[in-house]
Design an enzyme around this catalytic site. Sequence first.
Site, PDB file in Angstrom:
ATOM      1  N   CYS A  74       9.532 -28.605  -0.381  1.00  8.70           N
ATOM      2  CA  CYS A  74       8.141 -28.783  -0.815  1.00  8.70           C
ATOM      3  C   CYS A  74       7.377 -29.566   0.246  1.00  8.70           C
ATOM      4  O   CYS A  74       7.866 -30.582   0.754  1.00  8.70           O
ATOM      5  CB  CYS A  74       8.106 -29.527  -2.150  1.00  8.70           C
ATOM      6  N   CYS A  80       4.821 -36.601  -3.674  1.00 10.19           N
ATOM      7  CA  CYS A  80       4.908 -36.315  -5.108  1.00 10.19           C
ATOM      8  C   CYS A  80       6.043 -37.104  -5.755  1.00 10.19           C
ATOM      9  O   CYS A  80       7.116 -37.253  -5.176  1.00 10.19           O
ATOM     10  CB  CYS A  80       5.131 -34.823  -5.313  1.00 10.19           C
ATOM     11  N   CYS A  83      10.134 -35.072  -7.502  1.00 10.40           N
ATOM     12  CA  CYS A  83      11.491 -34.905  -6.952  1.00 10.40           C
ATOM     13  C   CYS A  83      11.701 -35.893  -5.810  1.00 10.40           C
ATOM     14  O   CYS A  83      11.011 -35.816  -4.798  1.00 10.40           O
ATOM     15  CB  CYS A  83      11.689 -33.492  -6.413  1.00 10.40           C
ATOM     16  N   CYS A 162       5.272 -25.351  -7.203  1.00  9.96           N
ATOM     17  CA  CYS A 162       6.322 -26.367  -7.270  1.00  9.96           C
ATOM     18  C   CYS A 162       7.663 -25.668  -7.133  1.00  9.96           C
ATOM     19  O   CYS A 162       7.978 -24.768  -7.930  1.00  9.96           O
ATOM     20  CB  CYS A 162       6.234 -27.112  -8.599  1.00  9.96           C
ATOM     21  N   GLN A 286      16.059 -28.115 -23.518  1.00  7.45           N
ATOM     22  CA  GLN A 286      16.540 -28.483 -22.195  1.00  7.45           C
ATOM     23  C   GLN A 286      15.817 -27.670 -21.123  1.00  7.45           C
ATOM     24  O   GLN A 286      15.700 -26.452 -21.230  1.00  7.45           O
ATOM     25  CB  GLN A 286      18.050 -28.243 -22.087  1.00  7.45           C
ATOM     26  N   TYR A 315      20.191 -35.811 -33.765  1.00 10.61           N
ATOM     27  CA  TYR A 315      19.140 -35.563 -32.776  1.00 10.61           C
ATOM     28  C   TYR A 315      19.184 -34.082 -32.371  1.00 10.61           C
ATOM     29  O   TYR A 315      19.261 -33.739 -31.196  1.00 10.61           O
ATOM     30  CB  TYR A 315      19.309 -36.455 -31.544  1.00 10.61           C
ATOM     31  N   GLU A 336      17.217 -34.822 -37.439  1.00 12.00           N
ATOM     32  CA  GLU A 336      16.205 -34.927 -36.391  1.00 12.00           C
ATOM     33  C   GLU A 336      15.009 -35.698 -36.914  1.00 12.00           C
ATOM     34  O   GLU A 336      14.584 -35.522 -38.058  1.00 12.00           O
ATOM     35  CB  GLU A 336      15.778 -33.520 -35.946  1.00 12.00           C
ATOM     36  N   ASP A 385      22.989 -36.190 -29.371  1.00 13.20           N
ATOM     37  CA  ASP A 385      22.210 -35.954 -28.150  1.00 13.20           C
ATOM     38  C   ASP A 385      20.920 -36.756 -28.264  1.00 13.20           C
ATOM     39  O   ASP A 385      19.831 -36.196 -28.447  1.00 13.20           O
ATOM     40  CB  ASP A 385      21.925 -34.469 -27.973  1.00 13.20           C
ATOM     41  N   CYS A 412      21.419 -38.013 -21.196  1.00 12.72           N
ATOM     42  CA  CYS A 412      20.786 -37.832 -19.882  1.00 12.72           C
ATOM     43  C   CYS A 412      20.681 -39.152 -19.128  1.00 12.72           C
ATOM     44  O   CYS A 412      20.017 -39.228 -18.096  1.00 12.72           O
ATOM     45  CB  CYS A 412      19.413 -37.192 -20.029  1.00 12.72           C
TER      46      CYS A 412
END
Length: 455
Positions: A74, A80, A83, A162, A286, A315, A336, A385, A412
């Site tokens: 990029c 930016c 990333c 992107c 996801q 979740y 949830e 999760d 995550c």
Amino acid sequence: MDQWQQGETLDLEITDLSSSGDGIGRWQERVVFVPDTVPGDTVRARLVQAKPTFGRAKVRQLLTPSPDRIRAACIVADKCGGCQWQSISYSAQLVAKQQQVLDAFTRIGGFEEPLVLPILGSDAPLGYRNKATYPLGRSPEGQVKAGYFRQGSHKLVNLNQCPVQDERLNPMLAEIKRDLQDRGWSIYNEGKHQGRLRHLSLRVGRRTGQQLLTLVSTAPNLKDIELQAQEWRERYPDLVGVCVNLNPDKTNAIFGAETLVIDGVPYIEEIFAGLRFQIHATTFFQVNTEQAERVLQVILDELQLTGIETMIDAYCGVGTLTLPLAQKAKRVMGLEVQAEAVAQGLANAGLNGIDNVEFRAGDVGVLLTEAAASLNDPVDVVVLDPPRKGCDRPMLDALLELHPPRIVYMSCDPATLARDLKILRDEGGYTLVKAQPADFFPQTPHVECVAFLVA
């Protein structure tokens, strides 16, 4: 003379990457965090913060580039904030993420020699994101901008494409910005809390190609929005819906509670694990469809379900894991906090003819306690999760009280995962069988991991 003070220049060899994405060098036993560097680089850097045991610095000169330093895909990667790792070879990214998980398990979790399997790298390190949500702004000349904020700031870096988003979304970005400009709709000013349009959100089904366009606005009455929506639907044959999400609040949250359907339908359809899912504009799903499927298969391989199990998916979102698990188990209950997600989970179950699932909305910890009391059969497996912050204490207490024979914890954030696993081990007597990292977010420092516990 000790050079350890703000403003001084240091020559550093970068040896590691931190979980926040910065390169790590060392100066006289002190750790120095240096953004935009690669392990193997030698840099001349200026100290911008000097604490007794660590510091932060900015690169002034790249003295010797690392063999793992590559040209970013990029042109605004250095500006930016989306990333951080595009200048790092993908193999080196995977090494750093594997180490991030190991460090979290040993240093935070206190696990000695945990079995952390080799990370599942992505077959598509670019073009993998099925969703992109861009803040909107205006240039000093008054042109509509869309992009990401420069790291550590609210300065918007304008993008016309992107490289990490699905390439089918790229042609839309510049064209839609031009349409917003031509329509003359006001753009939200965060500092003044004035203006209408806050974000542009694009979503695509990796398997179906269906696309959804959502504008986030402080108010619903955008002049001629119906005409513009029709134009977009005619221009983009795969665009199945145009929506406006209302978010009038002074908040950092992207989406508000209400979404208006302007044209078409308020969701895309996607194929995941052989099942058909409806995914709305504000639905959590996801962003890396293919990697999520790989982790699902890891879970199924480890659990070896026989069709007699009673399971709880905490979740659960719209049933991304709930429904594939239900195909292998006797019964699965999804819990949830978001009522809209539960409604979508029920719809997705009906869409696929799956009738051995139940969904409940509310505080997940409270629901877990209630679910254990209402189920006729003992709970064999709990799948978790949670959000990046991990489980709160009431949720962990509910899980410890239920004490299922097996827990599958997907996360995550390796740090909060290790923290919670330590509690389950120390207070619940659970044993960590193994952990499987997976790269859902190439070109960034983020890493997904699923851990398997037995009582």
